[in-house]
Design a protein around this motif. Structure first.
Motif, PDB file in Angstrom:
ATOM      1  N   GLY A 269       0.835  -1.050  -0.003  1.00 29.83           N
ATOM      2  CA  GLY A 269      -0.105  -0.112   0.023  1.00 29.83           C
ATOM      3  C   GLY A 269       0.875   1.246  -0.081  1.00 29.83           C
ATOM      4  N   HIS A 270       2.210   1.158  -0.351  1.00 26.26           N
ATOM      5  CA  HIS A 270       3.029   2.335  -0.243  1.00 26.26           C
ATOM      6  C   HIS A 270       3.311   2.540  -1.848  1.00 26.26           C
ATOM      7  CE1 HIS A 270       4.247   0.967   3.911  1.00 26.26           C
ATOM      8  NE2 HIS A 270       3.442   1.485   3.933  1.00 26.26           N
ATOM      9  N   ILE A 271       2.786   3.581  -2.058  1.00 26.91           N
ATOM     10  CA  ILE A 271       2.917   4.078  -3.826  1.00 26.91           C
ATOM     11  C   ILE A 271       4.331   4.446  -3.810  1.00 26.91           C
ATOM     12  CG2 ILE A 271       2.358   5.654  -5.581  1.00 26.91           C
ATOM     13  CD1 ILE A 271       0.171   2.985  -4.586  1.00 26.91           C
ATOM     14  N   MET A 272       4.926   4.139  -4.833  1.00 19.22           N
ATOM     15  CA  MET A 272       6.355   4.363  -5.155  1.00 19.22           C
ATOM     16  C   MET A 272       6.403   5.729  -6.307  1.00 19.22           C
ATOM     17  SD  MET A 272       8.744   1.002  -5.475  1.00 19.22           S
ATOM     18  CE  MET A 272      10.324   2.267  -5.760  1.00 19.22           C
ATOM     19  N   THR A 273       5.581   5.820  -7.198  1.00 19.03           N
ATOM     20  CA  THR A 273       5.581   6.784  -8.152  1.00 19.03           C
ATOM     21  C   THR A 273       4.128   6.782  -8.935  1.00 19.03           C
ATOM     22  OG1 THR A 273       6.734   7.589 -10.001  1.00 19.03           O
ATOM     23  CG2 THR A 273       6.743   5.477  -9.994  1.00 19.03           C
ATOM     24  N   THR A 274       4.078   7.437 -10.022  1.00 17.97           N
ATOM     25  CA  THR A 274       2.745   7.442 -10.642  1.00 17.97           C
ATOM     26  C   THR A 274       3.315   7.409 -12.272  1.00 17.97           C
ATOM     27  OG1 THR A 274       2.779   9.900 -11.121  1.00 17.97           O
ATOM     28  CG2 THR A 274       1.375   9.140  -9.331  1.00 17.97           C
ATOM     29  N   ALA A 275       2.219   6.807 -12.942  1.00 15.79           N
ATOM     30  CA  ALA A 275       2.691   6.494 -14.573  1.00 15.79           C
ATOM     31  C   ALA A 275       1.419   6.959 -15.197  1.00 15.79           C
ATOM     32  CB  ALA A 275       2.789   4.977 -14.764  1.00 15.79           C
ATOM     33  N   GLU A 276       1.872   7.763 -16.455  1.00 17.63           N
ATOM     34  CA  GLU A 276       0.870   8.291 -17.365  1.00 17.63           C
ATOM     35  C   GLU A 276       0.333   7.262 -18.439  1.00 17.63           C
ATOM     36  OE1 GLU A 276       1.085  11.525 -20.642  1.00 17.63           O
ATOM     37  OE2 GLU A 276       1.610  12.431 -18.783  1.00 17.63           O
ATOM     38  N   ILE A 277      -0.859   7.045 -18.727  1.00 18.02           N
ATOM     39  CA  ILE A 277      -1.473   6.357 -19.621  1.00 18.02           C
ATOM     40  C   ILE A 277      -1.050   6.985 -20.977  1.00 18.02           C
ATOM     41  CG2 ILE A 277      -3.328   5.280 -20.736  1.00 18.02           C
ATOM     42  CD1 ILE A 277      -4.673   5.142 -18.062  1.00 18.02           C
ATOM     43  N   SER A 278       0.204   6.283 -21.720  1.00 23.75           N
ATOM     44  CA  SER A 278       0.408   6.869 -23.025  1.00 23.75           C
ATOM     45  C   SER A 278       0.098   6.155 -24.372  1.00 23.75           C
ATOM     46  CB  SER A 278       2.014   6.522 -23.128  1.00 23.75           C
ATOM     47  OG  SER A 278       2.427   5.181 -22.975  1.00 23.75           O
ATOM     48  N   LYS A 279      -0.807   4.910 -24.064  1.00 24.92           N
ATOM     49  CA  LYS A 279      -1.358   4.230 -25.309  1.00 24.92           C
ATOM     50  C   LYS A 279      -2.381   3.116 -24.723  1.00 24.92           C
ATOM     51  CE  LYS A 279       1.443   2.680 -28.506  1.00 24.92           C
ATOM     52  NZ  LYS A 279       2.268   1.959 -29.282  1.00 24.92           N
ATOM     53  N   ILE A 280      -3.526   3.127 -25.553  1.00 24.07           N
ATOM     54  CA  ILE A 280      -4.473   2.077 -25.125  1.00 24.07           C
ATOM     55  C   ILE A 280      -4.862   1.305 -26.497  1.00 24.07           C
ATOM     56  CG2 ILE A 280      -6.897   1.695 -24.360  1.00 24.07           C
ATOM     57  CD1 ILE A 280      -6.754   4.346 -22.683  1.00 24.07           C
ATOM     58  N   LEU A 281      -4.651   0.210 -26.428  1.00 25.12           N
ATOM     59  CA  LEU A 281      -5.129  -0.835 -27.554  1.00 25.12           C
ATOM     60  C   LEU A 281      -6.392  -1.814 -27.233  1.00 25.12           C
ATOM     61  CD1 LEU A 281      -1.493  -1.590 -28.874  1.00 25.12           C
ATOM     62  CD2 LEU A 281      -2.916   0.208 -29.640  1.00 25.12           C
ATOM     63  N   THR A 282      -7.210  -1.639 -27.860  1.00 28.20           N
ATOM     64  CA  THR A 282      -8.692  -2.302 -27.606  1.00 28.20           C
ATOM     65  C   THR A 282      -8.934  -3.177 -28.771  1.00 28.20           C
ATOM     66  OG1 THR A 282      -9.222  -0.630 -26.250  1.00 28.20           O
ATOM     67  CG2 THR A 282     -10.976  -2.308 -26.924  1.00 28.20           C
ATOM     68  N   SER A 283      -8.986  -4.469 -28.320  1.00 26.29           N
ATOM     69  CA  SER A 283      -9.896  -5.683 -29.464  1.00 26.29           C
ATOM     70  C   SER A 283     -10.610  -6.157 -28.748  1.00 26.29           C
ATOM     71  CB  SER A 283      -8.515  -6.536 -29.893  1.00 26.29           C
ATOM     72  OG  SER A 283      -7.999  -7.252 -28.617  1.00 26.29           O
ATOM     73  N   GLU A 284     -11.185  -7.259 -29.392  1.00 23.27           N
ATOM     74  CA  GLU A 284     -12.489  -8.073 -28.626  1.00 23.27           C
ATOM     75  C   GLU A 284     -11.873  -8.772 -27.560  1.00 23.27           C
ATOM     76  OE1 GLU A 284     -15.927 -10.974 -30.116  1.00 23.27           O
ATOM     77  OE2 GLU A 284     -14.371 -10.726 -31.437  1.00 23.27           O
ATOM     78  N   ASN A 285     -12.732  -8.300 -26.468  1.00 21.02           N
ATOM     79  CA  ASN A 285     -12.542  -9.016 -25.105  1.00 21.02           C
ATOM     80  C   ASN A 285     -11.007  -8.743 -24.433  1.00 21.02           C
ATOM     81  OD1 ASN A 285     -14.941 -10.160 -25.028  1.00 21.02           O
ATOM     82  ND2 ASN A 285     -14.236 -11.917 -26.347  1.00 21.02           N
ATOM     83  N   ASN A 286     -10.199  -8.001 -25.020  1.00 22.82           N
ATOM     84  CA  ASN A 286      -8.904  -7.457 -24.598  1.00 22.82           C
ATOM     85  C   ASN A 286      -8.774  -6.025 -24.744  1.00 22.82           C
ATOM     86  OD1 ASN A 286      -7.224 -10.335 -24.119  1.00 22.82           O
ATOM     87  ND2 ASN A 286      -8.610 -10.684 -25.991  1.00 22.82           N
ATOM     88  N   ARG A 287      -7.843  -5.661 -23.534  1.00 26.16           N
ATOM     89  CA  ARG A 287      -7.275  -4.462 -23.847  1.00 26.16           C
ATOM     90  C   ARG A 287      -5.789  -4.303 -23.468  1.00 26.16           C
ATOM     91  NH1 ARG A 287     -11.071   0.502 -21.416  1.00 26.16           N
ATOM     92  NH2 ARG A 287     -12.021  -0.700 -23.078  1.00 26.16           N
ATOM     93  N   GLU A 288      -5.046  -3.498 -24.100  1.00 20.85           N
ATOM     94  CA  GLU A 288      -3.595  -3.596 -23.523  1.00 20.85           C
ATOM     95  C   GLU A 288      -3.241  -1.958 -23.448  1.00 20.85           C
ATOM     96  OE1 GLU A 288       0.539  -3.506 -26.604  1.00 20.85           O
ATOM     97  OE2 GLU A 288      -0.813  -5.456 -26.605  1.00 20.85           O
ATOM     98  N   ILE A 289      -2.610  -1.674 -22.298  1.00 18.19           N
ATOM     99  CA  ILE A 289      -2.631  -0.219 -21.795  1.00 18.19           C
ATOM    100  C   ILE A 289      -1.203  -0.228 -21.719  1.00 18.19           C
ATOM    101  CG2 ILE A 289      -2.991   1.640 -20.169  1.00 18.19           C
ATOM    102  CD1 ILE A 289      -5.801   0.180 -19.618  1.00 18.19           C
ATOM    103  N   TRP A 290      -0.428   1.036 -22.327  1.00 15.43           N
ATOM    104  CA  TRP A 290       0.960   1.329 -21.998  1.00 15.43           C
ATOM    105  C   TRP A 290       0.983   2.192 -21.303  1.00 15.43           C
ATOM    106  CZ3 TRP A 290       5.194  -1.039 -24.164  1.00 15.43           C
ATOM    107  CH2 TRP A 290       5.051  -1.933 -24.934  1.00 15.43           C
ATOM    108  N   PHE A 291       2.185   2.298 -20.356  1.00 13.06           N
ATOM    109  CA  PHE A 291       2.426   3.604 -19.234  1.00 13.06           C
ATOM    110  C   PHE A 291       3.818   3.900 -19.292  1.00 13.06           C
ATOM    111  CE2 PHE A 291      -0.613   0.319 -17.651  1.00 13.06           C
ATOM    112  CZ  PHE A 291      -1.758   0.971 -17.142  1.00 13.06           C
ATOM    113  N   THR A 292       3.825   5.270 -19.070  1.00 13.00           N
ATOM    114  CA  THR A 292       5.175   5.822 -18.865  1.00 13.00           C
ATOM    115  C   THR A 292       5.394   6.356 -17.630  1.00 13.00           C
ATOM    116  OG1 THR A 292       5.210   6.676 -21.318  1.00 13.00           O
ATOM    117  CG2 THR A 292       6.740   7.530 -19.949  1.00 13.00           C
ATOM    118  N   LEU A 293       6.482   5.955 -16.779  1.00  7.93           N
ATOM    119  CA  LEU A 293       6.621   6.314 -15.457  1.00  7.93           C
ATOM    120  C   LEU A 293       6.842   7.732 -15.035  1.00  7.93           C
ATOM    121  CD1 LEU A 293       8.724   3.175 -14.001  1.00  7.93           C
ATOM    122  CD2 LEU A 293       6.328   3.786 -13.578  1.00  7.93           C
TER     123      LEU A 293
END
Length: 215
Positions: A101-125
């Motif tokens: 429960g100790h957060i080290m940092t945050t990340a920004e969502i840089s890309k979202i790829l959506t297909s049927e029944n799946n989602r891929e999310i890319w993050f930049t710290l």
């Protein structure tokens, strides 16, 4: 400690701002209320907070300056929803991985790829120096969700999400540019730091040996 298995989402009902301090009130799901007491720990987007007041299903939590600085909780507005999980008990099933429960940092969502029944999310710290702790197929906590790391580049990483995760958590409604809280797996961090320290000591010893031999 927490398991990274989100128990539900909670709506932010009210926010009281003070200098370098904030109190917010959330409506917890009914199945999280039994046995809840003042002083109990509840993870908000993966960040451990302490219960300060209980009025039915409306529960108050205080956020200090450091929490507001490091996490995305300072970005919250009334009406926003957060992932919540009560502290784990010894008898609980660990379906994810142990999280502090100790957060080290945050990340920004840089890309979202959506297909049927799946989602891929890319993050930049936010802090790129911590990319060394993010390994392919390793564990990571994202807004309190225990996830397995997918692909990793020098500056970014991704996770693959199933419909259940998208439905149960707030990740299903996240958009490009939004910030998420990141908790690095402490075992991975310990191993990486130990290897770096050993290699640094070995290099220092080699330099000292070369220097001594040239005298």
């Amino acid at each position: 400690m927490f398991t990274g298995i989100v128990q539900g989402t909670a709506e932010v009902l009210a926010i009281e701002e003070k200098p370098n301090f904030r109190t917010h009130i959330v409506r917890l799901p009914g199945d999280m209320l039994p046995g809840l007491a003042l002083g109990a720990s509840v993870a908000h987007n993966g960040c451990c907070l302490t219960v300060t007041e209980i009025n039915g299903d409306q529960v108050s939590f205080d956020l200090v300056k450091e929490t507001l600085r490091i996490t995305n909780l300072g970005d919250l507005k009334v009406g926003d929803k957060i992932n919540v999980e009560r502290a784990a008990k010894f008898s609980d099933e660990i379906g994810g991985h142990l999280m502090s429960g100790h957060i080290m940092t945050t990340a920004e969502i840089s890309k979202i790829l959506t297909s049927e029944n799946n989602r891929e999310i890319w993050f930049t710290l936010q802090d790129p120096r911590q990319m060394k702790y993010i390994l392919h197929k390793g564990f990571i906590g994202i807004d309190g969700i225990s996830l397995t790391v997918g692909e990793v580049t020098k500056t970014k990483f991704c996770v693959h999400l199933i419909p259940e995760t998208l439905t149960r958590t707030t990740l299903g409604s996240k958009r490009l540019g939004q910030r998420v809280n990141i908790e690095i797996d402490p075992h991975t961090q310990a191993i990486v730091d130990t290897v770096e320290r050993v290699l640094a000591q070995r290099d220092a010893a080699s330099v000292a040996t070369v220097a001594a031999g040239s005298e």
